[in-house]
Design an enzyme around this catalytic site. Structure first.
Site, PDB file in Angstrom:
ATOM      1  N   VAL A  16       0.838  -1.214   0.000  1.00  0.00           N
ATOM      2  CA  VAL A  16       0.000   0.000   0.000  1.00  0.00           C
ATOM      3  C   VAL A  16       0.874   1.265   0.000  1.00  0.00           C
ATOM      4  O   VAL A  16       0.586   2.234  -0.709  1.00  0.00           O
ATOM      5  CB  VAL A  16      -0.993   0.007   1.193  1.00  0.00           C
ATOM      6  CG1 VAL A  16      -1.897   1.233   1.136  1.00  0.00           C
ATOM      7  CG2 VAL A  16      -1.837  -1.269   1.188  1.00  0.00           C
ATOM      8  N   GLY A 180      -0.016  -9.403  -4.411  1.00  0.00           N
ATOM      9  CA  GLY A 180      -0.046  -8.445  -3.293  1.00  0.00           C
ATOM     10  C   GLY A 180      -1.438  -8.202  -2.736  1.00  0.00           C
ATOM     11  O   GLY A 180      -1.665  -7.214  -2.043  1.00  0.00           O
ATOM     12  N   LYS A 198     -13.512  -5.397   8.376  1.00  0.00           N
ATOM     13  CA  LYS A 198     -14.088  -4.355   7.520  1.00  0.00           C
ATOM     14  C   LYS A 198     -15.569  -4.138   7.824  1.00  0.00           C
ATOM     15  O   LYS A 198     -16.037  -2.999   7.887  1.00  0.00           O
ATOM     16  CB  LYS A 198     -13.876  -4.723   6.056  1.00  0.00           C
ATOM     17  CG  LYS A 198     -12.389  -4.716   5.689  1.00  0.00           C
ATOM     18  CD  LYS A 198     -12.128  -5.417   4.380  1.00  0.00           C
ATOM     19  CE  LYS A 198     -10.651  -5.375   4.022  1.00  0.00           C
ATOM     20  NZ  LYS A 198     -10.295  -6.275   2.941  1.00  0.00           N
TER      21      LYS A 198
HETATM   22  N1  HSE Z   1      -6.060  -8.870   2.069  1.00  0.00           N
HETATM   23  C1  HSE Z   1      -7.007  -7.863   1.776  1.00  0.00           C
HETATM   24  C2  HSE Z   1      -7.950  -8.368   0.714  1.00  0.00           C
HETATM   25  C3  HSE Z   1      -6.312  -6.615   1.311  1.00  0.00           C
HETATM   26  O1  HSE Z   1      -7.624  -9.374   0.078  1.00  0.00           O
HETATM   27  O2  HSE Z   1      -9.011  -7.796   0.534  1.00  0.00           O
HETATM   28  C4  HSE Z   1      -7.207  -5.423   1.201  1.00  0.00           C
HETATM   29  O3  HSE Z   1      -7.762  -5.062   2.424  1.00  0.00           O
END
Ligand code: HSE
Length: 393
Positions: A16, A180, A198
């Site tokens: 990021v 990534g 989240k």
């Molecule tokens: N590992 C998380 C995903 C990264 O795959 O959504 C983004 O928050």
């Protein structure tokens, strides 16, 4: 901060951090420059000039010329320490650390209020989708009924590759890691912890209720097998890992569970690392947000958007907390599920009511029935690798 150059102090230069660097370099409209980047390992080779870097956090936290601290590290405890200190030092903070934020929402809410500084974290939930700001600004608590969708790019990438390209789980996960998208510890993605962090954040901005991540049940795609995939395909469905929070009768419930998704569902066509969020509100019925949910520049662009919002003194007002009519959290809701297992001793079917379908073969068995979410949370049998669960629409 209007009309002046914003000096940024960044913590972390991983996927990021580098994404933000790239986005910042290619964006002409914002007057921001990176003054320092604090990193853990000074010996790692970096793609930009070494003069940017320091290993001393105080070079950022104590520097009066740094206006905005951008926190993009992986270590939850260290991230909380950095963010708290920065807020106490009167600096605006932008963060993408969903776990740290979800686990510390009450404390962070207090800190930003007491120190009268903005704390923005759009990148923490669904990366490029501007969902937090929309929940904050557009939706009145009384009208919003549910926030539901795909909040994890890695698992959506894996499921897409399995369903669309017949790749194996292991190969697809490796690709998600190479690109990534995955967390350093990918079990956080595949067991549904990451989307849980989240949804806890989104739940606060949607309904004003503080919920601890451990109160929310998460079960990921780690037990998915070919039998489940065939089950879905035979019903013209796909499987998506869904995070949901829903308000009903003065309560709000929430979970992360794999769902069987029919073709007419808008989430059906959300592929790869894209995320999709469906909002349900009283008068508009459904609204759909879609966008890249993982990856350096997608997440970096959300961080940049927060930095840019600071120029106009934007901060979250947390209106729904202040309205004082928050729904209380409950796990007392019923779900219609498919439960697959090998032998009857592996599950407790007595917990189910309304079993409408039963299947037995020499290898696998399943039932379709209704079960209470609280019972699922308590069900030790879901830890058995031979047992899998899918929520039916
Ligand atoms: N590992 C998380 C995903 C990264 O795959 O959504 C983004 O928050």
């Amino acid at each position: 901060m209007e009309n002046k150059t914003i000096n940024l102090g960044i913590f972390g230069f991983g996927v990021v951090g580098q994404g933000l660097y790239e986005v910042l370099n290619r964006t002409k409209g914002i007057n921001a420059r990176i003054k320092k980047i604090c990193i853990k390992d000074p010996n790692k080779s970096r793609p930009i000039d070494s003069s940017y870097f320091t290993t001393d956090k105080n070079e950022i936290l104590e520097d009066p010329t740094i206006d905005v601290v951008v926190e993009l590290i992986n270590d939850t405890e260290a991230a909380f320490e950095i963010v708290s200190t920065a807020l106490r030092n009167g600096k605006a903070v932008v963060s993408a650390s969903k776990r740290m934020i979800a686990e510390n929402l009450p404390a962070l809410y207090q800190l930003q209020a007491e120190n009268k500084v903005p704390f923005l974290y759009e990148a923490s939930s669904c990366a490029s989708i501007p969902i937090i700001r929309n929940l904050e600004e557009y939706y009145d608590n009384d009208l919003l009924n549910a926030v539901e969708g795909i909040c994890n790019g890695s698992t959506n990438y894996i499921l897409t590759k399995i369903f669309e390209e017949n790749l194996s789980f292991t190969t697809a996960l490796q690709q998600a890691q190479d690109l990534g998208f995955a967390e350093t510890d990918p079990t956080l993605d595949i067991e549904g912890y990451d989307p849980k962090f989240k949804i806890v954040i989104l739940l606060l901005h949607a309904f004003g209720t503080f919920v601890k991540p451990e109160e929310v049940f998460n079960f990921g795609i780690h037990h998915l097998n070919d039998f489940d995939i065939q089950f879905a395909k035979q019903r013209n469905c796909t499987i998506k890992l869904i995070a949901q929070c829903r308000r009903q009768n003065g309560h709000v419930s929430s979970y992360v569970l794999p769902h069987l998704i029919k073709e007419h569902n808008l989430l059906y066509d959300v592929y790869n690392e894209y995320n999709g969020i469906l909002l349900e509100s009283a008068f508009t019925d459904k609204q759909f947000f879609v966008g890249k949910g993982a990856g350096g520049t997608a997440t970096g662009s959300a961080v940049l958007s927060d930095i840019s919002a600071l120029v106009y003194n934007y901060r979250y007002e947390y209106k729904k907390i202040k309205q004082n009519n928050q729904p209380s959290f409950t796990n007392d809701v019923n779900l219609k599920v498919y439960l697959r297992y090998k032998t009857p001793d592996q599950v407790d079917l007595a917990e189910f009511f309304n079993i409408s379908e039963k299947y037995e073969s020499t290898e696998w068995r399943y039932v379709v029935g209704t079960i209470n979410l609280q019972k699922l949370r308590e069900a030790g049998w879901l830890k058995n690798k031979n047992v899998n669960l899918l929520v039916l629409e």
